[in-house]
Design a protein around this motif. Structure first.
Motif, PDB file in Angstrom:
ATOM      1  N   GLY A 542      -6.391  37.723 -11.265  1.00 41.04           N
ATOM      2  CA  GLY A 542      -6.682  37.439 -12.665  1.00 41.04           C
ATOM      3  C   GLY A 542      -7.195  36.030 -12.834  1.00 41.04           C
ATOM      4  N   PRO A 543      -7.983  35.811 -13.891  1.00 39.63           N
ATOM      5  CA  PRO A 543      -8.562  34.468 -14.096  1.00 39.63           C
ATOM      6  C   PRO A 543      -7.514  33.403 -14.330  1.00 39.63           C
ATOM      7  CG  PRO A 543      -8.940  35.888 -16.014  1.00 39.63           C
ATOM      8  CD  PRO A 543      -8.401  36.761 -14.934  1.00 39.63           C
ATOM      9  N   ASN A 544      -6.349  33.784 -14.858  1.00 39.62           N
ATOM     10  CA  ASN A 544      -5.324  32.778 -15.134  1.00 39.62           C
ATOM     11  C   ASN A 544      -4.828  32.111 -13.858  1.00 39.62           C
ATOM     12  OD1 ASN A 544      -5.421  33.251 -17.875  1.00 39.62           O
ATOM     13  ND2 ASN A 544      -3.812  34.811 -17.817  1.00 39.62           N
ATOM     14  N   TYR A 545      -4.815  32.867 -12.746  1.00 41.90           N
ATOM     15  CA  TYR A 545      -4.241  32.343 -11.518  1.00 41.90           C
ATOM     16  C   TYR A 545      -5.176  31.420 -10.756  1.00 41.90           C
ATOM     17  CZ  TYR A 545      -0.477  35.609 -12.422  1.00 41.90           C
ATOM     18  OH  TYR A 545       0.569  36.278 -13.000  1.00 41.90           O
ATOM     19  N   ALA A 546      -6.386  31.227 -11.278  1.00 43.80           N
ATOM     20  CA  ALA A 546      -7.242  30.205 -10.679  1.00 43.80           C
ATOM     21  C   ALA A 546      -6.645  28.820 -10.878  1.00 43.80           C
ATOM     22  CB  ALA A 546      -8.646  30.281 -11.281  1.00 43.80           C
ATOM     23  N   ASP A 547      -5.848  28.671 -11.899  1.00 39.23           N
ATOM     24  CA  ASP A 547      -5.184  27.395 -12.193  1.00 39.23           C
ATOM     25  C   ASP A 547      -3.858  27.340 -11.424  1.00 39.23           C
ATOM     26  OD1 ASP A 547      -4.012  25.151 -13.177  1.00 39.23           O
ATOM     27  OD2 ASP A 547      -4.238  25.686 -15.295  1.00 39.23           O
ATOM     28  N   PRO A 548      -3.658  26.351 -10.532  1.00 38.20           N
ATOM     29  CA  PRO A 548      -2.402  26.268  -9.784  1.00 38.20           C
ATOM     30  C   PRO A 548      -1.173  26.201 -10.681  1.00 38.20           C
ATOM     31  CG  PRO A 548      -4.044  24.779  -8.862  1.00 38.20           C
ATOM     32  CD  PRO A 548      -4.613  25.314 -10.134  1.00 38.20           C
ATOM     33  N   ALA A 549      -1.305  25.614 -11.865  1.00 34.45           N
ATOM     34  CA  ALA A 549      -0.151  25.529 -12.765  1.00 34.45           C
ATOM     35  C   ALA A 549       0.311  26.905 -13.185  1.00 34.45           C
ATOM     36  CB  ALA A 549      -0.508  24.680 -13.982  1.00 34.45           C
ATOM     37  N   ASN A 550      -0.632  27.811 -13.372  1.00 33.92           N
ATOM     38  CA  ASN A 550      -0.262  29.177 -13.763  1.00 33.92           C
ATOM     39  C   ASN A 550       0.385  29.927 -12.598  1.00 33.92           C
ATOM     40  OD1 ASN A 550      -1.163  28.853 -16.381  1.00 33.92           O
ATOM     41  ND2 ASN A 550      -3.234  29.598 -15.922  1.00 33.92           N
ATOM     42  N   ARG A 551      -0.058  29.638 -11.387  1.00 23.37           N
ATOM     43  CA  ARG A 551       0.580  30.275 -10.239  1.00 23.37           C
ATOM     44  C   ARG A 551       2.024  29.770 -10.110  1.00 23.37           C
ATOM     45  NH1 ARG A 551      -4.407  29.097  -7.760  1.00 23.37           N
ATOM     46  NH2 ARG A 551      -3.522  27.658  -6.196  1.00 23.37           N
ATOM     47  N   ALA A 552       2.206  28.482 -10.330  1.00 22.65           N
ATOM     48  CA  ALA A 552       3.568  27.923 -10.271  1.00 22.65           C
ATOM     49  C   ALA A 552       4.452  28.534 -11.350  1.00 22.65           C
ATOM     50  CB  ALA A 552       3.504  26.405 -10.421  1.00 22.65           C
ATOM     51  N   LYS A 553       3.904  28.723 -12.529  1.00 25.26           N
ATOM     52  CA  LYS A 553       4.665  29.323 -13.624  1.00 25.26           C
ATOM     53  C   LYS A 553       5.059  30.757 -13.284  1.00 25.26           C
ATOM     54  CE  LYS A 553       4.330  30.379 -18.573  1.00 25.26           C
ATOM     55  NZ  LYS A 553       3.451  30.332 -19.773  1.00 25.26           N
ATOM     56  N   PHE A 554       4.124  31.502 -12.667  1.00 28.82           N
ATOM     57  CA  PHE A 554       4.440  32.887 -12.298  1.00 28.82           C
ATOM     58  C   PHE A 554       5.615  32.921 -11.327  1.00 28.82           C
ATOM     59  CE2 PHE A 554       4.112  35.980  -8.869  1.00 28.82           C
ATOM     60  CZ  PHE A 554       4.345  37.148  -9.568  1.00 28.82           C
ATOM     61  N   PHE A 555       5.600  32.054 -10.304  1.00 28.55           N
ATOM     62  CA  PHE A 555       6.682  32.072  -9.323  1.00 28.55           C
ATOM     63  C   PHE A 555       8.018  31.731  -9.985  1.00 28.55           C
ATOM     64  CE2 PHE A 555       3.165  31.194  -6.167  1.00 28.55           C
ATOM     65  CZ  PHE A 555       3.234  32.457  -5.571  1.00 28.55           C
ATOM     66  N   ASP A 556       8.012  30.826 -10.916  1.00 31.65           N
ATOM     67  CA  ASP A 556       9.254  30.526 -11.633  1.00 31.65           C
ATOM     68  C   ASP A 556       9.765  31.751 -12.378  1.00 31.65           C
ATOM     69  OD1 ASP A 556       9.174  27.928 -10.737  1.00 31.65           O
ATOM     70  OD2 ASP A 556       8.186  27.140 -12.541  1.00 31.65           O
ATOM     71  N   GLN A 557       8.854  32.462 -13.049  1.00 27.72           N
ATOM     72  CA  GLN A 557       9.252  33.681 -13.773  1.00 27.72           C
ATOM     73  C   GLN A 557       9.711  34.766 -12.803  1.00 27.72           C
ATOM     74  OE1 GLN A 557       5.751  34.612 -16.047  1.00 27.72           O
ATOM     75  NE2 GLN A 557       6.284  33.235 -17.734  1.00 27.72           N
ATOM     76  N   LEU A 558       9.025  34.880 -11.680  1.00 31.73           N
ATOM     77  CA  LEU A 558       9.400  35.892 -10.698  1.00 31.73           C
ATOM     78  C   LEU A 558      10.811  35.660 -10.182  1.00 31.73           C
ATOM     79  CD1 LEU A 558       8.613  38.264  -8.795  1.00 31.73           C
ATOM     80  CD2 LEU A 558       7.784  36.537  -7.181  1.00 31.73           C
ATOM     81  N   PHE A 559      11.130  34.438  -9.799  1.00 27.03           N
ATOM     82  CA  PHE A 559      12.472  34.145  -9.285  1.00 27.03           C
ATOM     83  C   PHE A 559      13.532  34.408 -10.348  1.00 27.03           C
ATOM     84  CE2 PHE A 559      10.213  30.919  -6.425  1.00 27.03           C
ATOM     85  CZ  PHE A 559      10.025  31.874  -5.438  1.00 27.03           C
TER      86      PHE A 559
END
Length: 874
Positions: A542-559
């Motif tokens: 997804g286009p949102n995950y091009a931003d490293p900050a969004n990838r970091a946010k996803f991992f926080d939500q996943l955990f």
């Protein structure tokens, strides 16, 4: 030319005469009757009675049968008629023995079918050339494990022996277009890759040189298989954008979907997505390190691999000096075909040899059965000889029966092979390269037909020779055979049994060595506890995950979502699971190090703190990185990696070193070695916190005390709760991950063991048949021994010992052959010596026990015979 046409027409008419013999015989009989009637009428006009006139006419005409035979020879093809007669007789003989016929056709069919299926595998994987232009001129280059891209670019500039150099880096792309999000095998490749391999696009174009410039690299080439399966072969897809790894890429071309290009993850994986390899200026200028790319070269016409390698190594020698280092840097060349198939080459040839040995044992057993039938047909052979049949004609008759049986078995075998190949091709667990190219083609059919003919000759030639060598005078006597002939025939059959026992012993020992290796492979210390662990591969699309900050946010939500699941013991993420191979190689070194021996290439992985707890990876000293380390350069090293930097130092925790990004890292902990693959020793490994390089693709691992499979639904819901559009793939237990890493090896070992057990069973039946035949032929001798006071136990030992002599001799030869073969397959053995005494002794005991059991039944029958009945046998 006219003579040739007349000869062809004459032979055609004679062939028709042979085929339609009944019609021509009837016409000729009417013609003879008409001729005799005319001659009889002429005699009656001279005054003879009708009866006398016909008698005189027949005398004048001569032998009717001789005339018919002469006519048939002129009007037909005697050789064709003779063969047809042999076939008709063979069919009648086969129908009279339905039990023997069924066993023979079934065993031959399975044997020929298995050989054909394995040959189709060997042919498709090893023998067929790669689907590239002049594939024999393509070679892969290796420096350490892979190559430095800057080095490859210099080879292209400086080596005149090379027609081209291309580099690629395989990975997985997260695709969100054309259906559900998915993780697809992909590669970043040089613009000239398709031209170097001689691959033309089906639609559109391949890459241009300008596509490699940073800013122009957002173009993609798709494989035909992905284009058809995901985009319904839409020709309007060209020029449109699709979403890959959160970025828009323009589709510029479609290439054939059967390109056997190497993939780092597995052998039986097809690359589906190709993107231009846009190297940064740092990567183009980094002289040492960064050995993470595969390089393929094409030689100029007339240039040998040795010449090209010498020229490449001249260039290689300059790199360390340019970097101010003293190191002997050398490259090696591997034919591309060997690189792709090398992991399974030896195993496939072993399977081919094993299944061939099984078919040979089947042939030997059938030859033994036919020899026993030939003994009962000695009077038939004598009568044929007395009637004028030549030895050649009798040899041909028995051989025709064998070939007819082989033909029926071959037809069944081709059907069996077709089914087996379909089963193999549909397998998703076998990591065999080019598996999708395996099929029954014309070469495989020719192999099956040739093997069928060879099989018929192998098991039929010896019985046919024995049948044609019968002495008619001895055979027509009341006893049937002389003692000398019986002894000679028995020795022949015992020799065949010895050969069967030897082949079975060799197969069992080799299979036992591989099975023992597989068992020890699973029992090896892996460095982690795989029980009660569930894994799932996640790709951020997804286009949102091009931003490293969004990838970091996803991992926080996943955990947060995963930790809320009840019954969870621990969880974490890793960029590459253990036993799935090595990933990213870069050097680690102490700050200020200049000497080459101070720079050490290690396997790099990015993980979360909970990963080590979930996998039960033991901490030797220090601590694991945790949330306190965000914003700091930290790392955890395996004990082997730490020893490379600080050899002999008891506890280097707290020391600093230069990591994969050439930035300082603080060593916070040292962990046990973890195997990247079961077959190889654990590589030195560096673990970095995932937030230092936020990945697009990770594997999530969770540990639960109960059955992890029952946990999959809750885990999937937790991931979807963090993002409902993610590509979730390969939900497996860790034990399944470990098993899939050696699935091909397990397949080879299991199949070889099955062949070996089949060979043992067939050989055991052969031993039983020979001992039964021998005991039946010696009934008179046994009766005399019993009459003279021989005990039952003595007779049992006599029959068993004489039956076991060829088995023991064959076993000794088989063990010697197995020791030789074990040295050849040494590379496939794991923690097992080629002369493993336990395996050799175990196989010896198994074969001896099987032989004794096969001899025991006929021995007990012979020892239990009535002496008077035995003496009346003759």
């Amino acid at each position: 030319m006219n003579k040739l046409r007349r000869a062809l027409l004459r032979n055609w008419n004679r062939l028709r005469g042979s085929i339609f013999r009944r019609n021509t015989d009837a016409d000729f009989a009417q013609e003879i009757d008409s001729h005799i009637r005319l001659m009889a009428e002429e005699e009656m006009r001279r005054g003879l009675s009708q009866e006398e006139a016909y008698r005189q006419a027949k005398l004048q005409f001569g032998s009717l049968e001789s005339a018919k035979e002469s006519y048939r020879d002129q009007r037909g093809l005697p050789a064709f008629e003779s063969i047809a007669q042999d076939l008709r007789y063979a069919c009648r003989g086969i129908r009279r023995n339905p039990g023997f016929t069924s066993v023979a056709i079934l065993s031959l069919g399975i044997g020929i079918g298995a050989n054909t299926a394995i040959f189709s595998l060997v042919n498709g994987v090893l023998l067929q050339a790669l689907a590239f232009q002049d594939p024999q001129r393509l070679f892969a280059v290796h420096e350490h494990v892979f190559v430095n891209p800057m080095h490859a670019l210099e080879w292209a500039k400086q080596c005149s022996s090379l027609a081209g150099v291309t580099i690629l880096r395989s990975n997985r792309a997260q695709i969100a277009a054309g259906g559900e999000p998915a993780s697809v095998p992909s590669a970043d490749v040089s613009y000239n890759l398709f031209a170097l391999f001689g691959v033309e696009p089906i639609l559109g174009r391949t890459f241009l040189a300008e596509d490699e410039r940073q800013g122009n690299e957002r173009v993609v080439v798709l494989s035909e298989s992905l284009w058809r399966s995901r985009f319904n072969a839409d020709p309007l897809l060209l020029g449109k954008s699709i979403l890959l790894d959160g970025q828009n890429y323009e589709v510029v071309g479609i290439v054939p979907g059967s390109l056997p290009l190497p993939y780092a993850g597995a052998a039986n994986v097809r690359l589906e997505i190709f993107r231009p390899l846009a190297l940064s200026q740092q990567e183009r200028s980094r002289i040492m390190g960064n050995f993470n790319y595969l390089a393929v070269i094409r030689l100029q016409r007339g240039v040998t691999a040795a010449q090209a390698l010498a020229e490449i190594n001249v260039v290689e020698a300059r790199f360390p000096a340019q970097a101010g280092q003293k190191v002997d840097l050398r490259a090696t060349l591997t034919p591309l075909h060997e690189l792709i198939t090398g992991s399974v080459r030896l195993g496939l040839w072993i399977l081919a040899a094993a299944v061939g040995a099984v078919l040979l044992i089947v042939c030997l057993n059938l030859a033994n059965l036919l020899l026993s039938r030939i003994a009962s047909r000695s009077r038939e052979a004598a009568i044929r000889t007395a009637l004028g049949a030549s030895r050649g004609r009798q040899f041909r008759q028995v051989l025709t029966e064998s070939l007819l049986l082989a033909a029926a078995g071959g037809a069944f075998g081709i059907l069996f092979a077709h089914w087996s190949v379909q089963l193999l091709a549909s397998s998703t667990t076998l990591d065999i390269p080019r598996l999708n190219e395996v099929h029954i083609d014309s070469s495989v059919l020719f192999f099956a037909i040739g093997l069928t003919l060879l099989t018929g000759i192998v098991f039929g030639a010896l019985p046919a020779w024995r049948f044609s060598r019968n002495d008619p005078q001895d055979a027509l006597r009341a006893g049937g055979h002389t003692a000398t002939e019986e002894r000679h025939s028995l020795r022949l059959r015992e020799g065949l049994i010895g050969l069967e026992a030897g082949l079975s012993a060799a197969l069992l020992i080799v299979a036992g060595l591989l099975a023992t290796s597989l068992t020890r492979l699973f029992d090896v210390d892996k460095g982690f506890d795989g029980n009660h662990i569930l894994t799932v591969d996640i790709g951020l699309v997804g286009p949102n995950y091009a931003d490293p900050a969004n990838r970091a946010k996803f991992f926080d939500q996943l955990f947060a979502k995963v930790s809320a699941i009840s019954g969870l013991e621990a969880s974490g993420i890793i960029t590459q699971l253990p036993t799935r191979g090595e990933t990213w190689h870069d050097p680690i070194y102490l700050e200020g190090a200049t000497r080459p021996e101070e720079r050490h290439v290690v396997d790099n992985r990015y993980a979360s703190p909970g990963y080590f707890r979930a996998m039960h990876i033991a901490l030797r000293s220090g601590r694991m990185f945790d949330e306190r380390d965000r914003g700091r350069g930290v790392a955890v090293l395996s004990a082997k990696a730490a020893n490379l930097l600080w050899p002999g130092e008891a506890n280097p925790v707290g020391r600093r070193f230069m990591g994969e990004d050439d930035k300082p890292k603080a060593l916070v902990g040292i962990v046990d070695e973890v195997r990247a693959s079961l077959q190889n020793e654990p590589p030195p490994t560096a673990y970095y916190p995932y937030w230092q390089r936020l990945p697009y693709v990770v594997s999530l691992v969770v540990r639960r005390t109960a059955d992890p499979r029952a946990f999959s639904g809750a885990l999937r819901r937790a991931i979807r709760g963090a993002d409902s559009h993610l590509a979730i793939q390969n939900i497996q237990t860790m034990q399944e991950v470990v098993g899939s890493s050696v699935a091909t090896r397990k397949f080879q070992s299991t199949l070889l063991l099955a062949f070996a057990v089949s060979a043992l069973l067939v050989a055991t039946l052969g031993i039983y048949g020979v001992v039964s035949y021998s005991a039946a032929q010696r009934r008179n001798e046994i009766g005399i021994r019993m009459a003279l006071g021989a005990q039952r136990s003595e007779l049992l030992r006599l029959v068993i010992w004489q039956g076991m002599i060829p088995v023991v001799i064959g076993l000794a030869a088989g063990v010697a052959a197995a020791l030789f073969l074990a040295r050849i397959i040494r590379s496939l053995l794991f923690e097992v010596q080629p002369a493993d005494p336990l395996t050799i002794v175990g196989v010896t005991v198994i074969l001896l026990v099987a032989g004794v059991l096969a001899c025991l039944v006929p021995a007990r029958r012979a020892a239990g015979s009535d002496a008077i009945q035995a003496l009346r046998f003759e």
